[in-house]
Design an enzyme around this catalytic site. Structure first.
Site, PDB file in Angstrom:
ATOM      1  N   ASN A 131       0.800  -1.237   0.000  1.00 22.11           N
ATOM      2  CA  ASN A 131       0.000   0.000   0.000  1.00 22.11           C
ATOM      3  C   ASN A 131       0.830   1.283   0.000  1.00 22.11           C
ATOM      4  OD1 ASN A 131       0.714  -0.670   2.671  1.00 22.11           O
ATOM      5  ND2 ASN A 131      -0.961   0.542   3.473  1.00 22.11           N
ATOM      6  N   GLU A 163       3.556  -5.169  12.334  1.00 24.08           N
ATOM      7  CA  GLU A 163       2.654  -4.018  12.135  1.00 24.08           C
ATOM      8  C   GLU A 163       1.527  -4.483  11.236  1.00 24.08           C
ATOM      9  OE1 GLU A 163       2.823  -1.133  13.494  1.00 24.08           O
ATOM     10  OE2 GLU A 163       4.856  -1.105  14.291  1.00 24.08           O
ATOM     11  N   GLY A 188       9.807 -11.256  -4.922  1.00 23.44           N
ATOM     12  CA  GLY A 188       9.044 -12.483  -5.114  1.00 23.44           C
ATOM     13  C   GLY A 188       7.858 -12.560  -4.182  1.00 23.44           C
ATOM     14  N   CYS A 232      -3.246   1.433   6.476  1.00 27.94           N
ATOM     15  CA  CYS A 232      -3.644   0.694   7.686  1.00 27.94           C
ATOM     16  C   CYS A 232      -4.327   1.616   8.695  1.00 27.94           C
ATOM     17  CB  CYS A 232      -2.419   0.057   8.309  1.00 27.94           C
ATOM     18  SG  CYS A 232      -1.103   1.238   8.614  1.00 27.94           S
ATOM     19  N   GLU A 257       7.358   0.868  16.444  1.00 30.73           N
ATOM     20  CA  GLU A 257       8.471   1.423  15.687  1.00 30.73           C
ATOM     21  C   GLU A 257       8.515   2.919  15.935  1.00 30.73           C
ATOM     22  OE1 GLU A 257       7.241   0.000  11.733  1.00 30.73           O
ATOM     23  OE2 GLU A 257       8.637  -1.672  11.914  1.00 30.73           O
TER      24      GLU A 257
HETATM   25  P1  NAD Z   1       0.170  -9.324   3.201  1.00 25.28           P
HETATM   26  O1  NAD Z   1       0.219  -9.798   4.589  1.00 25.28           O
HETATM   27  O2  NAD Z   1      -0.574 -10.123   2.206  1.00 25.28           O
HETATM   28  O3  NAD Z   1       1.632  -9.161   2.606  1.00 25.28           O
HETATM   29  C1  NAD Z   1       2.613  -8.374   3.218  1.00 25.28           C
HETATM   30  C2  NAD Z   1       3.982  -8.877   2.818  1.00 25.28           C
HETATM   31  O4  NAD Z   1       4.168 -10.189   3.358  1.00 25.28           O
HETATM   32  C3  NAD Z   1       4.192  -9.016   1.318  1.00 25.28           C
HETATM   33  O5  NAD Z   1       5.515  -8.684   0.997  1.00 25.28           O
HETATM   34  C4  NAD Z   1       3.946 -10.490   1.095  1.00 25.28           C
HETATM   35  O6  NAD Z   1       4.577 -11.002  -0.053  1.00 25.28           O
HETATM   36  C5  NAD Z   1       4.548 -11.077   2.354  1.00 25.28           C
HETATM   37  N1  NAD Z   1       4.058 -12.430   2.705  1.00 25.28           N
HETATM   38  C6  NAD Z   1       2.863 -13.003   2.414  1.00 25.28           C
HETATM   39  N2  NAD Z   1       2.812 -14.253   2.902  1.00 25.28           N
HETATM   40  C7  NAD Z   1       3.995 -14.486   3.526  1.00 25.28           C
HETATM   41  C8  NAD Z   1       4.534 -15.602   4.230  1.00 25.28           C
HETATM   42  N3  NAD Z   1       3.864 -16.740   4.377  1.00 25.28           N
HETATM   43  N4  NAD Z   1       5.780 -15.485   4.743  1.00 25.28           N
HETATM   44  C9  NAD Z   1       6.482 -14.342   4.615  1.00 25.28           C
HETATM   45  N5  NAD Z   1       6.023 -13.255   3.949  1.00 25.28           N
HETATM   46  C10 NAD Z   1       4.783 -13.325   3.414  1.00 25.28           C
HETATM   47  O7  NAD Z   1      -0.373  -7.834   3.278  1.00 25.28           O
HETATM   48  P2  NAD Z   1      -0.691  -6.864   2.055  1.00 25.28           P
HETATM   49  O8  NAD Z   1      -1.980  -7.309   1.454  1.00 25.28           O
HETATM   50  O9  NAD Z   1       0.504  -6.702   1.198  1.00 25.28           O
HETATM   51  O10 NAD Z   1      -0.884  -5.475   2.816  1.00 25.28           O
HETATM   52  C11 NAD Z   1      -2.073  -5.049   3.353  1.00 25.28           C
HETATM   53  C12 NAD Z   1      -2.113  -5.289   4.841  1.00 25.28           C
HETATM   54  O11 NAD Z   1      -1.032  -4.631   5.472  1.00 25.28           O
HETATM   55  C13 NAD Z   1      -3.343  -4.734   5.492  1.00 25.28           C
HETATM   56  O12 NAD Z   1      -3.836  -5.654   6.435  1.00 25.28           O
HETATM   57  C14 NAD Z   1      -2.852  -3.484   6.185  1.00 25.28           C
HETATM   58  O13 NAD Z   1      -3.611  -3.056   7.286  1.00 25.28           O
HETATM   59  C15 NAD Z   1      -1.500  -3.904   6.606  1.00 25.28           C
HETATM   60  N6  NAD Z   1      -0.664  -2.737   6.870  1.00 25.28           N
HETATM   61  C16 NAD Z   1      -0.288  -2.451   8.164  1.00 25.28           C
HETATM   62  C17 NAD Z   1       0.480  -1.329   8.437  1.00 25.28           C
HETATM   63  C18 NAD Z   1       0.916  -0.970   9.831  1.00 25.28           C
HETATM   64  O14 NAD Z   1       1.864  -0.214   9.957  1.00 25.28           O
HETATM   65  N7  NAD Z   1       0.284  -1.464  10.879  1.00 25.28           N
HETATM   66  C19 NAD Z   1       0.867  -0.507   7.381  1.00 25.28           C
HETATM   67  C20 NAD Z   1       0.459  -0.815   6.101  1.00 25.28           C
HETATM   68  C21 NAD Z   1      -0.294  -1.944   5.854  1.00 25.28           C
END
Ligand code: NAD
Length: 488
Positions: free
Chosen positions: A156, A254, A210, A288, A469
């Site tokens: 995002n 996070e 990836g 988020c 953080e």
């Molecule tokens: P996601 O959890 O699908 O992916 C995040 C990252 O994790 C990506 O790089 C993805 O490739 C990786 N990933 C996915 N499965 C994994 C696994 N099994 N092992 C290791 N890495 C893995 O999230 P998204 O859809 O990319 O992002 C949206 C989410 O992020 C929303 O829930 C949003 O609220 C959250 N978010 C939180 C914050 C915060 O600071 N709290 C900030 C931005 C986004």
């Protein structure tokens, strides 16, 4: 089609200071056109292994540099990104679907600031010391970098959130392997091109591109990566926690939110309405910290709804590269479907869609007909138990409901599994403090939204995360503390 006749952008992993091609690639889409425009390495164990080895090799030299030496390199990198700000902003907008205005004013300036901020803050930490005169001892703490940090970020706010991890990790003397989201990898790759010029020694910053399932998991499971800083969804965080448990890794998580805005009847609506509009729909609602539950005190409910809906209808959705557009495209076709489905479910449950999806028509320019767009959508008459009031939608959808008392609204605001951010609107100072104290939320903004001092902790409670953080918190996470006792 156009996409195939035009040369695609092909990214490469960045390992030990070199760009290296990968044996297989993933297609990456431009969300505002629906075309494939880029190919991202589909890295796995082998690539992660090479990157971790490079980071391990670079650790002794990097960790023994003084904070000032590291600070200079971070500042230089900040300058180089800032120099290319427009190119980075264009790339982020194209890759993610966000408006060029948002990329220019929020994403890239913040990425620059992340490096400058930690370049400065790393120079100012002090450790603790206590005396025990009766036994002739002094105790002091000493902090040292941990080793190779694994950094995993979402789609995002791509460069913004990745650099929020890279900067403190390397400022503290760790070396890193980063894995950006497979959907938004371009700006991280562009940043790698600047590292040598910034004076970054080879192997300090490694980036493998990836999927989460392959590259991400290989990083999480790697025995030589003792800490993982992750930003993303709660479900992925659960998987990372499980997978890293056998290694007892240090985790910073996070995660998502279901953030309330609480509007009391003494709120200044001339401030509250435009800010709540931004807090609901900025970056297509894909932040988020975005508001998705607006609780309005009964006395001003109908006025609020009338004005809020009128303002929402003025938001212009369209080609993100047009600087007058307020909202761009959502990240993917699948995500757009998911967000739309929430609106459908609300409707099926008897809620009212006041504007947006399914109610108003969306006119898109000719080149954007296949992009992943939807209108900002306001839902009313929705029950607190509804999935639209409980689950993170992560799109331009917000719910507005009425409340009567302070007691009641605090309980309802806290009645979700998440606890990331909340906003409170009132001109009563006492009430603002009382409510802020009682909300289960890592961040509470009163009469404003998204005003951040990076010195102070950022993060969520409950299902929104573990750890914080910020200047001090990131320093603590990215270092290992030791207590040393000296008897004289
Ligand atoms: P996601 O959890 O699908 O992916 C995040 C990252 O994790 C990506 O790089 C993805 O490739 C990786 N990933 C996915 N499965 C994994 C696994 N099994 N092992 C290791 N890495 C893995 O999230 P998204 O859809 O990319 O992002 C949206 C989410 O992020 C929303 O829930 C949003 O609220 C959250 N978010 C939180 C914050 C915060 O600071 N709290 C900030 C931005 C986004």
């Amino acid at each position: 089609t156009m996409a195939h006749s035009k040369a695609l952008l092909v990214l490469e992993n960045f390992i030990a200071g070199e760009f290296v091609p990968c044996s297989s690639y993933i297609d990456c889409y431009n969300p505002s056109t629906g075309d494939v425009y880029c190919r991202v390495p589909d890295s796995g164990k082998e690539e992660v292994e090479a990157a971790v080895r490079a980071a391990k090799d670079a650790f002794p030299i990097w960790s023994s540099k003084t904070p000032l030496e590291r600070s200079r390199i971070l500042n230089k990198l900040a300058d180089l990104i800032e120099h290319d700000l427009e190119a980075f902003a264009q790339a982020e907008s194209k890759d993610q679907g966000k408006t060029i205005t948002f990329a220019r004013t929020v994403d890239i300036p913040r990425a620059v600031h992340n490096f400058r901020f930690f370049a400065s803050s790393i120079l100012h930490h002090t450790t603790e010391c206590t005396e025990m005169a009766s036994v002739g001892c002094v105790h002091y703490t000493s902090r040292a970098p941990v080793g190779v940090a694994g950094l995993i970020s979402p789609w995002n706010l791509p460069l913004y959130l990745l650099t929020w991890k890279i900067a403190p990790a390397i400022a503290c003397g760790n070396t890193i392997v980063a894995k950006p989201s497979e959907m938004t990898s371009v700006t991280a790759w562009m940043m790698c091109k600047l590292l040598e010029k910034a004076g970054m020694p080879r192997g300090v910053v490694n980036v493998v591109f990836g999927t989460g399932a392959k590259a991400g998991e290989a990083l999480v499971c790697h025995p030589d990566v003792p800490l993982i800083s992750f930003t993303g969804s709660t479900i992925t965080a659960q998987r990372i926690t499980e997978k890293s448990a056998p290694h007892c890794k240090k985790l910073s998580l996070e995660l998502g939110g279901k953030n309330p805005a609480i509007v009391f009847d003494d709120a200044d609506l001339s401030q509250c309405i435009p800010t709540t509009l931004r807090s609901s729909f900025a970056n297509q609602g894909e932040i988020c910290l975005c508001t998705s539950r607006i609780f309005v005190q009964r006395g001003i409910y109908s006025e609020f709804v009338k004005r809020f809906v009128a303002e929402t209808k003025k938001w212009k959705v369209g080609n993100p590269s047009n600087p007058t557009v307020d909202m761009g495209a959502l990240i993917s076709k699948e995500h757009l479907e998911k967000v739309r489905n929430y609106v459908k479910k609300a409707q099926a449950e008897g809620a009212r869609i006041l504007c947006g999806e399914g109610v108003d028509s969306l006119d898109l320019p000719a080149g954007n007909q296949k992009g992943y767009f939807m209108l900002p959508t306001v839902i009313a008459e929705v029950k607190d138990e509804s999935c639209c009031m409980q689950e993170e939608i992560f799109g331009p959808v917000t719910c507005v409901v009425a409340f009567d008392t302070e007691e009641e609204v605090v309980e309802r605001a806290n009645g979700v599994k998440y606890g990331l951010a909340a906003t409170v609107w009132s001109s009563n100072v006492g009430r603002v403090h009382r409510v802020a104290q009682r909300l289960q939320s890592g961040l509470v903004w009163t009469n404003c939204w998204l005003v951040r001092d990076l010195n102070l902790p950022f993060g969520g409670m409950k299902a929104s995360g573990i750890g914080r953080e910020g200047a001090k918190d990131s320093y603590e996470f990215f270092t290992e503390v030791k207590t040393i006792t000296i008897k004289h």
